[in-house]
Design an enzyme around this catalytic site. Structure first.
Site, PDB file in Angstrom:
ATOM      1  N   CYS A 134     -13.468   0.906  -7.003  1.00 55.45           N
ATOM      2  CA  CYS A 134     -12.575   0.008  -7.758  1.00 55.45           C
ATOM      3  C   CYS A 134     -13.319  -1.175  -8.364  1.00 55.45           C
ATOM      4  O   CYS A 134     -12.790  -1.853  -9.244  1.00 55.45           O
ATOM      5  CB  CYS A 134     -11.461  -0.498  -6.859  1.00 55.45           C
ATOM      6  N   HIS A 193      -8.064  -6.520  -9.655  1.00 56.64           N
ATOM      7  CA  HIS A 193      -7.880  -5.077  -9.455  1.00 56.64           C
ATOM      8  C   HIS A 193      -6.461  -4.847  -8.934  1.00 56.64           C
ATOM      9  O   HIS A 193      -6.008  -5.513  -8.009  1.00 56.64           O
ATOM     10  CB  HIS A 193      -8.911  -4.564  -8.461  1.00 56.64           C
ATOM     11  N   ASN A 204      -2.864   2.240  -8.585  1.00 57.80           N
ATOM     12  CA  ASN A 204      -4.277   1.900  -8.461  1.00 57.80           C
ATOM     13  C   ASN A 204      -5.105   2.908  -9.272  1.00 57.80           C
ATOM     14  O   ASN A 204      -5.223   4.064  -8.889  1.00 57.80           O
ATOM     15  CB  ASN A 204      -4.657   1.933  -6.972  1.00 57.80           C
TER      16      ASN A 204
HETATM   17  N1  ACO Z   1       6.292   6.490   2.563  1.00 56.84           N
HETATM   18  C1  ACO Z   1       6.905   6.173   3.726  1.00 56.84           C
HETATM   19  N2  ACO Z   1       6.231   5.768   4.816  1.00 56.84           N
HETATM   20  C2  ACO Z   1       4.898   5.681   4.735  1.00 56.84           C
HETATM   21  C3  ACO Z   1       4.195   6.004   3.562  1.00 56.84           C
HETATM   22  C4  ACO Z   1       4.957   6.423   2.440  1.00 56.84           C
HETATM   23  N3  ACO Z   1       4.382   6.741   1.278  1.00 56.84           N
HETATM   24  N4  ACO Z   1       2.875   5.808   3.771  1.00 56.84           N
HETATM   25  C5  ACO Z   1       2.738   5.391   5.033  1.00 56.84           C
HETATM   26  N5  ACO Z   1       3.957   5.324   5.629  1.00 56.84           N
HETATM   27  C6  ACO Z   1       4.261   4.896   6.984  1.00 56.84           C
HETATM   28  C7  ACO Z   1       3.098   5.089   7.925  1.00 56.84           C
HETATM   29  O1  ACO Z   1       3.062   6.413   8.381  1.00 56.84           O
HETATM   30  C8  ACO Z   1       3.442   4.107   9.025  1.00 56.84           C
HETATM   31  O2  ACO Z   1       4.402   4.696   9.894  1.00 56.84           O
HETATM   32  P1  ACO Z   1       4.271   4.545  11.488  1.00 56.84           P
HETATM   33  O3  ACO Z   1       4.378   3.071  11.756  1.00 56.84           O
HETATM   34  O4  ACO Z   1       5.420   5.340  11.962  1.00 56.84           O
HETATM   35  O5  ACO Z   1       2.919   5.115  11.810  1.00 56.84           O
HETATM   36  C9  ACO Z   1       4.148   2.961   8.275  1.00 56.84           C
HETATM   37  O6  ACO Z   1       4.540   3.514   7.010  1.00 56.84           O
HETATM   38  C10 ACO Z   1       3.284   1.729   8.064  1.00 56.84           C
HETATM   39  O7  ACO Z   1       2.000   2.135   7.629  1.00 56.84           O
HETATM   40  P2  ACO Z   1       0.857   1.081   7.308  1.00 56.84           P
HETATM   41  O8  ACO Z   1      -0.379   1.822   6.914  1.00 56.84           O
HETATM   42  O9  ACO Z   1       0.762   0.063   8.410  1.00 56.84           O
HETATM   43  O10 ACO Z   1       1.500   0.367   6.029  1.00 56.84           O
HETATM   44  P3  ACO Z   1       0.967  -0.850   5.203  1.00 56.84           P
HETATM   45  O11 ACO Z   1       1.984  -1.892   5.171  1.00 56.84           O
HETATM   46  O12 ACO Z   1      -0.428  -1.250   5.582  1.00 56.84           O
HETATM   47  O13 ACO Z   1       0.901  -0.244   3.731  1.00 56.84           O
HETATM   48  C11 ACO Z   1      -0.777   0.604   2.198  1.00 56.84           C
HETATM   49  C12 ACO Z   1       0.053   0.861   3.461  1.00 56.84           C
HETATM   50  C13 ACO Z   1       0.178   0.498   1.027  1.00 56.84           C
HETATM   51  C14 ACO Z   1      -1.749   1.738   1.999  1.00 56.84           C
HETATM   52  C15 ACO Z   1      -1.543  -0.720   2.345  1.00 56.84           C
HETATM   53  O14 ACO Z   1      -2.162  -0.767   3.612  1.00 56.84           O
HETATM   54  C16 ACO Z   1      -2.590  -0.947   1.283  1.00 56.84           C
HETATM   55  O15 ACO Z   1      -2.295  -1.139   0.130  1.00 56.84           O
HETATM   56  N6  ACO Z   1      -3.890  -1.033   1.676  1.00 56.84           N
HETATM   57  C17 ACO Z   1      -4.989  -1.402   0.814  1.00 56.84           C
HETATM   58  C18 ACO Z   1      -5.318  -0.372  -0.231  1.00 56.84           C
HETATM   59  C19 ACO Z   1      -6.485  -0.852  -1.081  1.00 56.84           C
HETATM   60  O16 ACO Z   1      -6.546  -1.972  -1.525  1.00 56.84           O
HETATM   61  N7  ACO Z   1      -7.490  -0.016  -1.286  1.00 56.84           N
HETATM   62  C20 ACO Z   1      -8.671  -0.440  -1.965  1.00 56.84           C
HETATM   63  C21 ACO Z   1      -8.884   0.202  -3.226  1.00 56.84           C
HETATM   64  S1  ACO Z   1      -8.914   1.965  -3.143  1.00 56.84           S
HETATM   65  C22 ACO Z   1     -10.458   2.528  -3.766  1.00 56.84           C
HETATM   66  O17 ACO Z   1     -11.440   1.854  -3.659  1.00 56.84           O
HETATM   67  C23 ACO Z   1     -10.537   3.864  -4.428  1.00 56.84           C
END
Ligand code: ACO
Length: 324
Positions: A112, A251, A281
């Protein structure tokens, strides 16, 4: 001598994939995706549409905006983690399609952060004598997305953005770029299979290792800390205050990451370019697409002070300040 952005352009595929569409593919909901990420829809490349196809369209638009021909280019840099082939470089395919007969061409891999890293490389080449460098961020993230994994498939989209970076002796230009990395955290975001560590095999396919895996929650926390840290050191290096920035173009990974960064920096939302709701993203394409939209919407004008902030796999994080 400074390097300035002489023209910018972007291209996104026509197909829109909405949260309602994803509800029919995995156990998720529009409400969960909007609340946890801010994403409503994303663009998906057509069958047969590859990274270079998107890059060429964005590159043509940037050249038109700069009033230059492809033959004016000294170099083409394509930032991507989803190139057409492992080799040759996607930039060479773009060079041929554009007819940039005098240009060197290579790819840059910084996930990214790729666009900001490539901008920094272009800046350095301009300062050592090149006249025009085409910097493109282009991604077909849908090709490395596991469409059965709800943790990741709701996050990514396809698209490309491009900037012509040219020599300028006026006030305008890139004031500074700042690049960081921490490979100790490489496992937070990874495509584990298909490279030289684990070459393509039946096992790779069976275990779906050719797709992106991400520890989202851990990544989230590091993203907020890193974006704040690099914004502060970028401002300090240029003797600027947050108030001096006209537009912060980050980003576009997740609206909650960006809101946390805005709060930590006391940056009002009016000064932040946000389009994650429409594209998700798009990795290296995200910042140049956002820059192009900000220019077309009149949010960036000649003389505007623009700060970029990126974060992604590697881990890498990066920033730049530009007097537009
Ligand atoms: N729909 C419904 N529920 C979901 C989904 C979905 N699409 N995805 C995950 N869940 C659930 C999980 O299974 C989890 O359930 P559990 O508690 O029963 O295990 C719950 O939701 C919470 O999951 P978390 O991972 O704690 O959710 P979080 O609030 O952290 O959000 C997310 C997840 C959106 C991925 C977030 O962590 C995020 O944006 N992280 C950073 C991503 C990023 O910036 N990446 C860098 C760039 S990528 C690159 O370089 C190519």
């Amino acid at each position: 001598m400074k390097a300035c952005i002489a023209g910018i352009g972007s291209y996104v595929p026509a197909r829109v994939l909405t949260n309602a569409d994803l509800e029919r593919m995995v156990a998720t909901s529009d409400e969960w995706i909007r609340e946890r990420t801010g994403i409503r829809e994303r663009r998906i490349a057509a069958t047969g549409e590859a990274c270079s196809d998107l890059a060429v369209q964005a590159g043509k638009r940037a050249l038109t905006a700069a009033g230059l021909a492809a033959t004016d280019l000294d170099m083409i840099l394509v930032a991507t983690c989803t190139g057409d082939y492992p080799l040759p470089a996607t930039a060479c395919l773009v060079q041929y399609q554009l007819g940039a007969t005098k240009a060197a061409a290579c790819d840059l891999s910084a996930a990214c952060c790729g666009f900001v890293y490539a901008l920094s490389v272009a800046d350095a080449y301009i300062k050592t004598g090149m006249r025009h460098v085409l910097v493109i961020g282009s991604e077909v993230m849908s090709a490395i997305t596991d469409w059965t994994d709800r943790n990741t498939c709701v996050l990514f989209g396809d698209g490309a953005g491009a900037a012509v970076v040219s020599a300028s002796d006026g006030e305008r230009g890139i004031l500074s770029t700042h690049l960081r990395s921490d490979g100790a955290l490489c496992e937070l975001i990874m495509v584990p299979g298909g490279g030289s560590r684990t070459p393509p095999s039946e096992k790779v396919i069976d275990e779906r290792l050719q797709y992106i895996k991400m520890k989202g929650n851990e990544t989230f926390k590091v993203a907020v800390r890193s974006l704040e840290e690099i914004a502060r050191s970028t401002l300090a290096a240029n003797h600027l205050r947050v108030e001096d920035i006209d537009l912060y173009v980050p980003h576009q990974a997740n609206i909650r990451i960006l809101k946390a960064v805005m709060e930590r920096l006391s940056l009002p939302i009016e000064k932040v370019m946000l389009n994650v709701d429409r594209y998700g993203n798009t990795s290296a394409a995200s910042i140049p697409i956002a820059l192009d939209e900000a220019v077309r919407e009149g949010r960036i004008k000649d003389g505007s002070l623009v700060m970029l902030g990126a974060f992604g796999a590697g881990l890498t994080w990066a920033s730049a300040v530009i007097r537009w």
